[in-house]
Each structure stands twice: as C-alpha cells, then as structure tokens.
Scaffold this motif. Structure first.
Motif, PDB file in Angstrom:
ATOM      1  N   LEU A  29     -13.384 -27.257  14.495  1.00  0.00           N
ATOM      2  CA  LEU A  29     -14.695 -27.397  15.264  1.00  0.00           C
ATOM      3  C   LEU A  29     -14.965 -26.589  16.407  1.00  0.00           C
ATOM      4  CD1 LEU A  29     -14.995 -31.584  14.791  1.00  0.00           C
ATOM      5  CD2 LEU A  29     -16.400 -29.641  13.657  1.00  0.00           C
ATOM      6  N   SER A  30     -13.877 -26.574  17.198  1.00  0.00           N
ATOM      7  CA  SER A  30     -13.854 -25.709  18.334  1.00  0.00           C
ATOM      8  C   SER A  30     -14.096 -24.375  18.090  1.00  0.00           C
ATOM      9  CB  SER A  30     -12.357 -25.837  19.084  1.00  0.00           C
ATOM     10  OG  SER A  30     -12.421 -25.150  20.274  1.00  0.00           O
ATOM     11  N   HIS A  31     -13.263 -23.847  16.944  1.00  0.00           N
ATOM     12  CA  HIS A  31     -13.578 -22.417  16.492  1.00  0.00           C
ATOM     13  C   HIS A  31     -15.245 -22.065  16.050  1.00  0.00           C
ATOM     14  CE1 HIS A  31     -12.405 -18.373  15.406  1.00  0.00           C
ATOM     15  NE2 HIS A  31     -12.794 -18.415  14.400  1.00  0.00           N
ATOM     16  N   VAL A  32     -15.781 -23.114  15.556  1.00  0.00           N
ATOM     17  CA  VAL A  32     -17.336 -22.920  15.138  1.00  0.00           C
ATOM     18  C   VAL A  32     -18.026 -22.966  16.425  1.00  0.00           C
ATOM     19  CG1 VAL A  32     -19.318 -23.982  14.303  1.00  0.00           C
ATOM     20  CG2 VAL A  32     -17.085 -23.965  13.177  1.00  0.00           C
ATOM     21  N   ALA A  33     -17.676 -23.916  17.638  1.00  0.00           N
ATOM     22  CA  ALA A  33     -18.483 -23.805  18.910  1.00  0.00           C
ATOM     23  C   ALA A  33     -18.162 -22.381  19.580  1.00  0.00           C
ATOM     24  CB  ALA A  33     -17.986 -24.864  19.835  1.00  0.00           C
ATOM     25  N   TYR A  34     -16.953 -21.895  19.388  1.00  0.00           N
ATOM     26  CA  TYR A  34     -16.674 -20.442  20.032  1.00  0.00           C
ATOM     27  C   TYR A  34     -17.434 -19.512  19.291  1.00  0.00           C
ATOM     28  CZ  TYR A  34     -14.297 -16.422  21.403  1.00  0.00           C
ATOM     29  OH  TYR A  34     -13.910 -14.990  21.856  1.00  0.00           O
ATOM     30  N   SER A  35     -17.564 -19.416  18.010  1.00  0.00           N
ATOM     31  CA  SER A  35     -18.013 -18.545  17.306  1.00  0.00           C
ATOM     32  C   SER A  35     -19.720 -18.567  17.518  1.00  0.00           C
ATOM     33  CB  SER A  35     -17.828 -18.634  15.711  1.00  0.00           C
ATOM     34  OG  SER A  35     -16.496 -18.705  15.444  1.00  0.00           O
ATOM     35  N   ALA A  36     -20.230 -19.594  17.959  1.00  0.00           N
ATOM     36  CA  ALA A  36     -21.760 -19.689  18.368  1.00  0.00           C
ATOM     37  C   ALA A  36     -21.997 -19.018  19.679  1.00  0.00           C
ATOM     38  CB  ALA A  36     -22.167 -21.145  18.419  1.00  0.00           C
ATOM     39  N   LEU A  37     -21.093 -18.684  20.336  1.00  0.00           N
ATOM     40  CA  LEU A  37     -21.258 -17.967  21.683  1.00  0.00           C
ATOM     41  C   LEU A  37     -21.980 -16.756  21.192  1.00  0.00           C
ATOM     42  CD1 LEU A  37     -17.690 -18.171  23.506  1.00  0.00           C
ATOM     43  CD2 LEU A  37     -20.044 -19.358  24.197  1.00  0.00           C
ATOM     44  N   TYR A  79     -14.256 -12.550  26.148  1.00  0.00           N
ATOM     45  CA  TYR A  79     -13.064 -13.306  25.950  1.00  0.00           C
ATOM     46  C   TYR A  79     -12.047 -12.108  25.261  1.00  0.00           C
ATOM     47  CZ  TYR A  79     -14.103 -17.809  27.557  1.00  0.00           C
ATOM     48  OH  TYR A  79     -14.591 -18.855  28.200  1.00  0.00           O
ATOM     49  N   GLY A  80     -12.421 -11.376  24.461  1.00  0.00           N
ATOM     50  CA  GLY A  80     -11.789 -10.371  23.639  1.00  0.00           C
ATOM     51  C   GLY A  80     -11.422 -11.043  22.361  1.00  0.00           C
ATOM     52  N   ARG A  81     -11.751 -12.003  21.975  1.00  0.00           N
ATOM     53  CA  ARG A  81     -11.492 -12.705  20.488  1.00  0.00           C
ATOM     54  C   ARG A  81     -12.653 -12.611  19.731  1.00  0.00           C
ATOM     55  NH1 ARG A  81      -7.000 -17.760  21.676  1.00  0.00           N
ATOM     56  NH2 ARG A  81      -5.830 -16.320  23.530  1.00  0.00           N
ATOM     57  N   PRO A  82     -12.376 -12.373  18.505  1.00  0.00           N
ATOM     58  CA  PRO A  82     -13.466 -12.629  17.491  1.00  0.00           C
ATOM     59  C   PRO A  82     -13.713 -13.923  16.917  1.00  0.00           C
ATOM     60  CG  PRO A  82     -11.525 -11.801  16.298  1.00  0.00           C
ATOM     61  CD  PRO A  82     -11.176 -11.796  17.996  1.00  0.00           C
ATOM     62  N   GLY A  83     -14.830 -14.137  16.690  1.00  0.00           N
ATOM     63  CA  GLY A  83     -15.020 -15.521  15.923  1.00  0.00           C
ATOM     64  C   GLY A  83     -15.447 -15.326  14.566  1.00  0.00           C
ATOM     65  N   LEU A  84     -16.157 -16.399  14.061  1.00  0.00           N
ATOM     66  CA  LEU A  84     -16.671 -16.155  12.636  1.00  0.00           C
ATOM     67  C   LEU A  84     -17.958 -15.154  12.715  1.00  0.00           C
ATOM     68  CD1 LEU A  84     -16.932 -20.185  11.883  1.00  0.00           C
ATOM     69  CD2 LEU A  84     -15.042 -18.488  10.957  1.00  0.00           C
ATOM     70  N   SER A  85     -18.276 -14.830  11.524  1.00  0.00           N
ATOM     71  CA  SER A  85     -19.342 -13.803  11.385  1.00  0.00           C
ATOM     72  C   SER A  85     -20.580 -14.776  11.721  1.00  0.00           C
ATOM     73  CB  SER A  85     -19.647 -13.278   9.927  1.00  0.00           C
ATOM     74  OG  SER A  85     -19.936 -14.250   9.252  1.00  0.00           O
ATOM     75  N   GLU A  86     -21.689 -14.116  12.001  1.00  0.00           N
ATOM     76  CA  GLU A  86     -22.969 -14.753  12.453  1.00  0.00           C
ATOM     77  C   GLU A  86     -23.492 -15.827  11.392  1.00  0.00           C
ATOM     78  OE1 GLU A  86     -24.922 -14.434  15.273  1.00  0.00           O
ATOM     79  OE2 GLU A  86     -22.868 -13.714  15.829  1.00  0.00           O
ATOM     80  N   ALA A  87     -23.606 -15.037  10.119  1.00  0.00           N
ATOM     81  CA  ALA A  87     -23.949 -15.943   8.775  1.00  0.00           C
ATOM     82  C   ALA A  87     -23.022 -17.269   8.533  1.00  0.00           C
ATOM     83  CB  ALA A  87     -23.965 -14.990   7.453  1.00  0.00           C
ATOM     84  N   ALA A  88     -21.605 -16.939   8.789  1.00  0.00           N
ATOM     85  CA  ALA A  88     -20.537 -18.079   8.500  1.00  0.00           C
ATOM     86  C   ALA A  88     -20.859 -19.019   9.572  1.00  0.00           C
ATOM     87  CB  ALA A  88     -19.073 -17.470   8.550  1.00  0.00           C
ATOM     88  N   THR A  89     -21.061 -18.777  10.816  1.00  0.00           N
ATOM     89  CA  THR A  89     -21.303 -19.628  11.863  1.00  0.00           C
ATOM     90  C   THR A  89     -22.563 -20.499  11.656  1.00  0.00           C
ATOM     91  OG1 THR A  89     -20.077 -18.149  13.529  1.00  0.00           O
ATOM     92  CG2 THR A  89     -21.660 -19.960  14.390  1.00  0.00           C
ATOM     93  N   THR A  90     -23.631 -19.896  11.360  1.00  0.00           N
ATOM     94  CA  THR A  90     -24.783 -20.618  10.995  1.00  0.00           C
ATOM     95  C   THR A  90     -24.628 -21.507   9.801  1.00  0.00           C
ATOM     96  OG1 THR A  90     -26.232 -18.775  11.560  1.00  0.00           O
ATOM     97  CG2 THR A  90     -27.332 -20.285  10.029  1.00  0.00           C
ATOM     98  N   ARG A  91     -24.009 -21.346   8.735  1.00  0.00           N
ATOM     99  CA  ARG A  91     -23.618 -21.924   7.527  1.00  0.00           C
ATOM    100  C   ARG A  91     -22.527 -23.186   8.038  1.00  0.00           C
ATOM    101  NH1 ARG A  91     -22.757 -17.083   4.810  1.00  0.00           N
ATOM    102  NH2 ARG A  91     -20.486 -17.456   4.985  1.00  0.00           N
ATOM    103  N   ALA A  92     -21.777 -23.034   8.930  1.00  0.00           N
ATOM    104  CA  ALA A  92     -20.714 -23.977   9.265  1.00  0.00           C
ATOM    105  C   ALA A  92     -21.596 -24.908  10.227  1.00  0.00           C
ATOM    106  CB  ALA A  92     -19.627 -23.424   9.980  1.00  0.00           C
ATOM    107  N   LEU A  93     -22.429 -24.384  10.950  1.00  0.00           N
ATOM    108  CA  LEU A  93     -23.270 -25.614  11.819  1.00  0.00           C
ATOM    109  C   LEU A  93     -24.106 -26.303  11.008  1.00  0.00           C
ATOM    110  CD1 LEU A  93     -24.360 -22.974  14.850  1.00  0.00           C
ATOM    111  CD2 LEU A  93     -22.695 -25.006  14.907  1.00  0.00           C
ATOM    112  N   ARG A  94     -24.550 -25.778  10.038  1.00  0.00           N
ATOM    113  CA  ARG A  94     -25.706 -26.507   9.316  1.00  0.00           C
ATOM    114  C   ARG A  94     -25.109 -27.552   8.307  1.00  0.00           C
ATOM    115  NH1 ARG A  94     -31.164 -23.192   7.970  1.00  0.00           N
ATOM    116  NH2 ARG A  94     -31.360 -22.146  10.314  1.00  0.00           N
ATOM    117  N   VAL A  95     -23.713 -27.018   7.806  1.00  0.00           N
ATOM    118  CA  VAL A  95     -22.896 -28.212   7.100  1.00  0.00           C
ATOM    119  C   VAL A  95     -22.493 -29.320   7.925  1.00  0.00           C
ATOM    120  CG1 VAL A  95     -20.792 -28.327   5.797  1.00  0.00           C
ATOM    121  CG2 VAL A  95     -22.424 -26.360   5.306  1.00  0.00           C
ATOM    122  N   LEU A  96     -22.059 -28.889   9.143  1.00  0.00           N
ATOM    123  CA  LEU A  96     -21.538 -30.083  10.120  1.00  0.00           C
ATOM    124  C   LEU A  96     -22.753 -31.078  10.394  1.00  0.00           C
ATOM    125  CD1 LEU A  96     -19.345 -27.875  12.535  1.00  0.00           C
ATOM    126  CD2 LEU A  96     -18.631 -29.645  10.929  1.00  0.00           C
TER     127      LEU A  96
END
Length: 290
Positions: free
Chosen positions: A206-214, A222-239
């Motif tokens: 959950l924390s990684h999804v929140a970070y990826s939504a930045l 921060y110098g750290r990658p997150g999920l892709s834009e598409a993957a982040t959107t999918r995760a948010l909608r599923v949650l």
C-alpha cells in the motif's frame, strides 16, 4: 436539514470526497510529498513525537481532517484554535541557513495545505471517484476554509492555481536527510509485534502504491522509481473497489465516527454518496471561500 452543517455541509464537494476510502492512501501520499520541503519536514521531526509515536500522530491528523469536515462549526473552530495555539509556540532550526523559523509561517502552512489537498484530490480522482473539472476546482476553493482555520489567509482557489503553486515551489524542494528518514519509515514502519506479519503483505504494498502516485518530479527528487503510471492507476482502482466492499457504517468509524454523527445530526440526506456528489453545483462562488 436543521442541524449545524459545519464548515462545508452536504452541498459541498468536500463532504463527499472526504468520505472516500482512498483518503487514507492519499494521506500517505501527502506525507511523502510534504517531506520534500526541508524546513517543513524538519519542523515535524524537531517538534513532534513522530519517531516515538508515528501512528498516533497520523491518527490525530486524520481526526483533525474529519472534525473540520464533518464536525459542527464550533467543533471545527475549537480544534483549529488548539492547532494554532500549539503552532504559535513552536520553532524549527534550519541548519542549511542557520535561521530559526516559526512553524506557522505562511509559506510553511501553504506548503502543508497544498500538498495535502493536492494529494487528496489526485488520489481519489485517479482511483475512480467521478469528479468533473469544475467540481475539482470547487473542492480546491472550498479548502480555503481549511487553510483559514489554521491561520493561512492565501491559498490556491482552483486546480490551475494549485498546479502553478507546485511549479513555483519546486526549486525549494529536495530529499534532505530528514525526508529520506520519512521515506524509510513509510516503506518499513515500526509495527507492533502482533501485527508485524502483516507488513510485507499489507502495509508495504500500500505504501509503495501511495509513493508511486507522487508526481514524477517528486519521485526523481527521492531518487527511487515507483510503479509505472498505468500500474499505479490500476492498483488504485482495484484498492478502491475492494475498500468499497466494506460496509460504509464500518469504514466511517475510523479514526472516529464523525460521519455517522453528522448524518445523525443532519438527517439521512446528509449521507456522503456518489449521487450527492453529482448533485453538488459547480457554478458560482463558493460560500465562505476567501
């Protein structure tokens, strides 16, 4: 409805948006974003018990958001007066400049406010809440009332003004050591032994999804990658779909039953809902905005 609607009431966008279950994840995103302001994050770590009691601080913040949204006007103003009184007494030392800042300086309050409402609006819309652009503008304008509660006289009044503010403040932002401390905590928090087994299967994703939504620029700082834009959107909608399967009467009892109390005070028509949101007008001035 004859009861006290508080600062916003059922005919506001805020009333319905803040009842969305994705507000919790949006709050985590706001913490990641707020930590990128060096003076603001130092103010948190130098003046609060975040290290010793991070969950307590997060719950108190959620409680304040709930009171100012669903409490009576007196309750909201009393809670805000308490926050202003605490802020007046606090100072933050900035080792970069050697200056000592007041915690309630307008620029610091504006950053915290904008990072918060920008995160709420971004995550909840991206997760699937249907909100028109006009309603999004109205939400930002309504939140000037929240800004005024903590002593901030000037805040963005539309999505465009909010985006312009972020563009203007970006040169100040960076991942200072304190921001990286917040980053590490939010990814791997101190969890009580009884709940520690849940960390890798629940909190960390959950924390990684929140970070990826930045925004991309924040993740670059921060110098750290997150999920892709598409993957982040999918995760948010599923949650969000999963969270909406939990009965509202249970979801609305955390951090305290402020929404049920507001419905009791104002009547069933005050129940936050997609239908109620669709009925909120978007034209004209927002009553009480500054």
């Amino acid at each position: 409805m004859t009861g006290d609607p508080g600062l916003f009431g059922p005919f506001s966008v805020t009333w319905h948006l803040h009842a969305d279950p994705m507000m919790w994840l949006a709050g985590v995103r706001a913490l990641y974003l707020q930590a990128l302001h060096p003076v603001a994050v130092r103010g948190v770590l130098q003046n609060s018990d975040f290290r010793a009691d991070p969950w307590g601080r997060l719950m108190r913040t959620a409680e304040f958001v709930g009171v100012r949204t669903y409490g009576t006007r007196e309750e909201a103003e009393t809670a805000a007066a308490r926050v202003r009184r605490v802020h007046r007494a606090l100072r933050v030392h900035d080792p970069d400049s050697g200056r000592v800042h007041r915690v309630d300086e307008p620029e610091l309050l504006r950053w915290i406010h904008c990072a918060e409402i920008g995160s709420y609006l971004h995550v909840v819309r991206r997760a699937g809440l249907r909100l028109t652009d006009a309603q999004a503008d109205r939400y930002v304008a309504e939140q000037r009332r929240s800004a005024a509660l903590v002593g901030l006289d000037e805040a963005p009044g539309s999505v465009a003004e909010l985006e312009a503010y972020f563009a203007a403040v970006r040169p100040v932002l960076r991942a200072a050591p304190e921001a990286l401390e917040i980053l590490r905590f939010l990814h791997r928090p101190r969890i009580r032994p009884l709940t520690a087994p849940l960390e890798p299967v629940l909190w960390t994703p959950l924390s990684h999804v929140a970070y990826s939504a930045l925004p991309a620029w924040a993740r670059e700082l921060y110098g750290r990658p997150g999920l892709s834009e598409a993957a982040t959107t999918r995760a948010l909608r599923v949650l969000r779909r999963a969270a909406l399967m939990i009965p509202a009467r249970l979801r609305w009892r955390l951090p305290s039953p402020l929404i049920p109390a507001a419905i009791t005070r104002l009547g069933p028509a005050a129940t936050p809902s997609a239908r109620g949101l669709a009925a909120v007008g978007s034209a004209g001035a927002v009553p009480g905005s500054r």
